[in-house]
Design an enzyme around this catalytic site. Structure first.
Site, PDB file in Angstrom:
ATOM      1  N   GLU A 262       0.802  -1.231   0.000  1.00  9.90           N
ATOM      2  CA  GLU A 262       0.000   0.000   0.000  1.00  9.90           C
ATOM      3  C   GLU A 262       0.836   1.283   0.000  1.00  9.90           C
ATOM      4  O   GLU A 262       0.777   2.080   0.939  1.00  9.90           O
ATOM      5  CB  GLU A 262      -0.995  -0.040   1.172  1.00  9.90           C
ATOM      6  N   GLU A 367      -4.822  -9.099  -1.116  1.00  9.40           N
ATOM      7  CA  GLU A 367      -5.227  -8.976   0.300  1.00  9.40           C
ATOM      8  C   GLU A 367      -6.691  -8.603   0.423  1.00  9.40           C
ATOM      9  O   GLU A 367      -7.173  -7.735  -0.304  1.00  9.40           O
ATOM     10  CB  GLU A 367      -4.370  -7.914   1.007  1.00  9.40           C
TER      11      GLU A 367
END
Ligand SMILES: *[C@@H]1O[C@H](CO)[C@@H](O)[C@H](O)[C@H]1NC(C)=O
Ligand SMILES: *[C@@H]1O[C@H](CO)[C@@H](O)[C@H](O)[C@H]1NC(C)=O
Ligand SMILES: *[C@@H]1O[C@H](CO)[C@@H](O)[C@H](O)[C@H]1NC(C)=O
Ligand SMILES: *[C@@H]1O[C@H](CO)[C@@H](O)[C@H](O)[C@H]1NC(C)=O
Ligand SMILES: *[C@@H]1O[C@H](CO)[C@@H](O)[C@H](O)[C@H]1NC(C)=O
Ligand SMILES: *[C@@H]1O[C@H](CO)[C@@H](O)[C@H](O)[C@H]1NC(C)=O
Ligand SMILES: *[C@@H]1O[C@H](CO)[C@@H](O)[C@H](O)[C@H]1NC(C)=O
Ligand SMILES: *[C@@H]1O[C@H](CO)[C@@H](O)[C@H](O)[C@H]1NC(C)=O
Length: 527
Positions: A262, A367
């Site tokens: 991220e 994820e």
């Protein structure tokens, strides 16, 4: 043949299947106001065997809000006379026609993450038989046959404390003190070894860094908005290579790495756990000039490099900009990874941009979890079918947009949804209850299994056409041609009433089924 003969054969086949494959059914525990969980202890755990249907027959498996878990049914393939149905049923039938002539992406696999938290919870189960039951549930042939695992490189929020490799000594640009930690040696690697031993298919392990040691970063800390210091671009590339070397030496070969967890989050938001921010431009430079050449010039040149590893919505901004600034990065990237949070804000058509402009790159979902949003007051909700549906909806969408893998987050968590040093608890498909010597398989576990078990690596998605009465909404559906010469069709009925579906692969390969309210069904047909 008369209907009577069909019925007799149907019963014989049912007996045959039940006789050969006696499987432990779900030990159901009803949760008030929710669906059920299946309870596993040291001596008992539910199982599911995938048997390849014989010619002229099908096998279907159903899980539902009402409490079915891989309920197995079998029968003969039609042509099914619609006259067998009442008039009312036959006008309400939805037909799914599978066209095996139109083939899409090849599937690489399904799985979850061996975080520190997952491995600590697993090891906290004191009875080795209970630990084995958990590994079997996910990776065994009597389980849901996961074949991929994501592993954090160093710590993340799902650790008991913040750390990275080579935290000390600082400014060690050659990483002369790089070593794995006790989390690797005592928890993650033992769990990965148990997984490798149980799995029939090779396990693809995907490594991801959340944050490198603070001394490589502008804020000199693991947490908070930060960038990599330019003098450590090569060091951060070496950091990844050293992880791959150490894990390989420990008996866990690595299939791929992502280029930082991220990165947009770590750049713009005040995140409360391990992160590293990247601008798209600098990420492109790092891949093109440091990471790519370092991996290519090592003995691990087959390692997959997956860019982005961030929310779907960041694809146009992040990936396109990165490539625009540093087109040489493209030659090192095998694909991109996306996370599933805030998918409601970003249309899946964004995936088509990648397919259009970079047709040789694949996309995986790396994820996913629920209970993560600030408004989720209760982090773990036992027995929630709604949460299973959240997974199911996203998996259908991603697979229909050509994604090749779908990875869940923590394989197991404790009753609080941790441990997580940053207090960022979430839900998981398996919740361990160490005190009571058991673990609970949530509806999400079965949601994953309807795909992971019946869509093995090497399956190819095929086209499905739906024809339904205009007053009904679409069923969720997807179909695959598997390496076992079968067609696996997965279908979800969102409605709160039963629907009749006909799955048609060829003129003599039809299945007529009733789909109960809020249920997912996987149907396997030989071709
Ligand atoms: C384990 O689960 C099975 C099935 O639910 C049950 O019959 C058995 O009593 C349980 N064993 C223990 C020790 O709780
Ligand atoms: C068929 O549908 C009609 C109108 O919707 C209804 O009146 C009738 O009871 C239904 N018959 C059966 C057998 O369900
Ligand atoms: C890293 O290694 C190189 C070559 O061996 C050496 O010249 C350099 O001084 C080392 N850097 C540090 C910070 O130790
Ligand atoms: C690496 O870490 C392990 C486990 O903490 C330890 O046993 C080993 O001695 C360390 N190796 C080095 C070279 O520091
Ligand atoms: C490739 O590796 C060799 C040996 O490890 C090293 O001598 C060489 O400088 C490296 N080349 C690049 C471009 O990194
Ligand atoms: C491990 O289990 C014990 C109970 O047996 C519990 O007190 C402890 O919190 C558990 N550890 C974690 C990390 O959940
Ligand atoms: C399906 O095919 C694969 C690859 O040929 C094989 O390894 C596997 O055992 C087969 N699965 C079943 C259930 O027969
Ligand atoms: C819907 O399907 C379920 C499972 O097959 C069955 O038990 C139930 O009776 C059906 N409900 C109706 C209204 O037909």
């Amino acid at each position: 043949m008369s209907l009577f003969n069909y019925v007799v054969i149907f019963i014989l086949i049912s007996l045959w299947i039940n006789g050969i494959y006696s499987e432990n059914p779900c030990a159901a525990r009803q949760i008030k106001g929710q669906s059920i969980v299946c309870v596993c202890n040291s001596t008992y755990c539910d199982e599911i065997v995938r048997s390849i249907p014989r010619e002229g027959t099908y096998i279907a498996y159903t899980s539902s809000e009402a409490g079915a878990r891989f309920r197995k049914t079998t029968g003969l393939l039609g042509p099914n006379e619609d006259s067998l149905l009442s008039h009312n049923e036959s006008v309400r039938i939805t037909t799914l026609t599978v066209n095996t002539g139109k083939v899409f992406q090849r599937i690489e696999g399904f799985g979850g993450a061996v975080t520190d938290a997952a491995a600590i919870n697993w090891k906290n189960l004191t009875d080795p038989r209970l630990r084995q039951n958990l590994i079997k549930s996910y990776f065994g042939t009597s389980g849901i046959e996961y074949n991929m695992v994501r592993v954090p490189i160093g710590g993340c929020d799902f650790s008991t404390h913040p750390y990275a490799y080579n935290d000390v000594p600082e400014y060690d640009a050659n990483l002369t003190h790089f070593n794995l930690t006790s989390e690797d040696y005592e928890y993650k690697i033992p769990m990965l070894k148990a997984i490798k031993q149980e799995s029939r298919a090779p396990i693809y392990v995907l490594g991801t860094t959340w944050s490198p040691p603070g001394w490589m970063k502008t804020n000199h800390a693991l947490v908070g908005p930060s960038h990599l210091l330019p003098q450590y671009y090569q060091t951060y590339a070496d950091y990844h290579l050293k992880f791959v070397q150490k894990y390989t030496e420990a008996g866990i070969p690595i299939w791929g790495i992502t280029t930082t967890n991220e990165p947009v989050n770590g750049d713009f938001l005040i995140v409360k756990f391990n992160s590293l921010g990247w601008t798209a431009k600098n990420m492109g430079k790092w891949i093109a000039e440091y990471l790519g050449p370092t991996i290519q010039n090592s003995t691990f040149r087959g390692l997959k490099i997956l860019a982005v590893d961030d929310q779907r919505i960041t694809i146009p901004y992040f990936y396109s900009l990165m490539i625009k600034e540093h087109p040489q990065a493209l030659q090192y990237i095998d694909g991109i990874a996306v996370h599933f949070y805030y998918d409601m804000l970003s249309p899946p058509e964004l995936f088509s941009l990648i397919a259009k402009h970079y047709p040789d790159k694949f996309i995986i979902s790396s994820e996913a979890c629920v209970g993560n949003y600030p408004w989720d007051i209760q982090k773990v909700i036992l027995g929630s079918w709604q949460r299973a549906y959240t997974y199911i909806h996203d998996i259908f969408q991603d697979l229909n947009y050509n994604l090749v893998s779908w990875l869940d987050w923590n394989l197991c968590l404790n009753k609080e949804g941790g441990p997580n040093w940053a207090g960022n608890m979430v839900d998981s498909p398996i919740i361990v209850d160490t005190e009571n010597g058991e673990f609970l398989k949530q509806p999400m576990f079965y949601a994953m299994g309807h795909f992971s078990k019946f869509v093995p690596r090497g399956s190819r998605r095929v086209e499905v056409m739906e024809s339904k009465p205009f007053y009904y909404r679409s069923l969720l559906h997807v179909a695959f041609l598997t390496p076992n010469n079968t067609v696996t069709t997965i279908v979800y009925n969102k409605d709160c009433f039963n629907r009749t579906v006909k799955v048609k692969v060829g003129n003599y390969q039809e299945v007529l089924l009733s789909l109960e309210a809020k249920s997912i069904t996987t149907i396997e047909i030989p071709v």
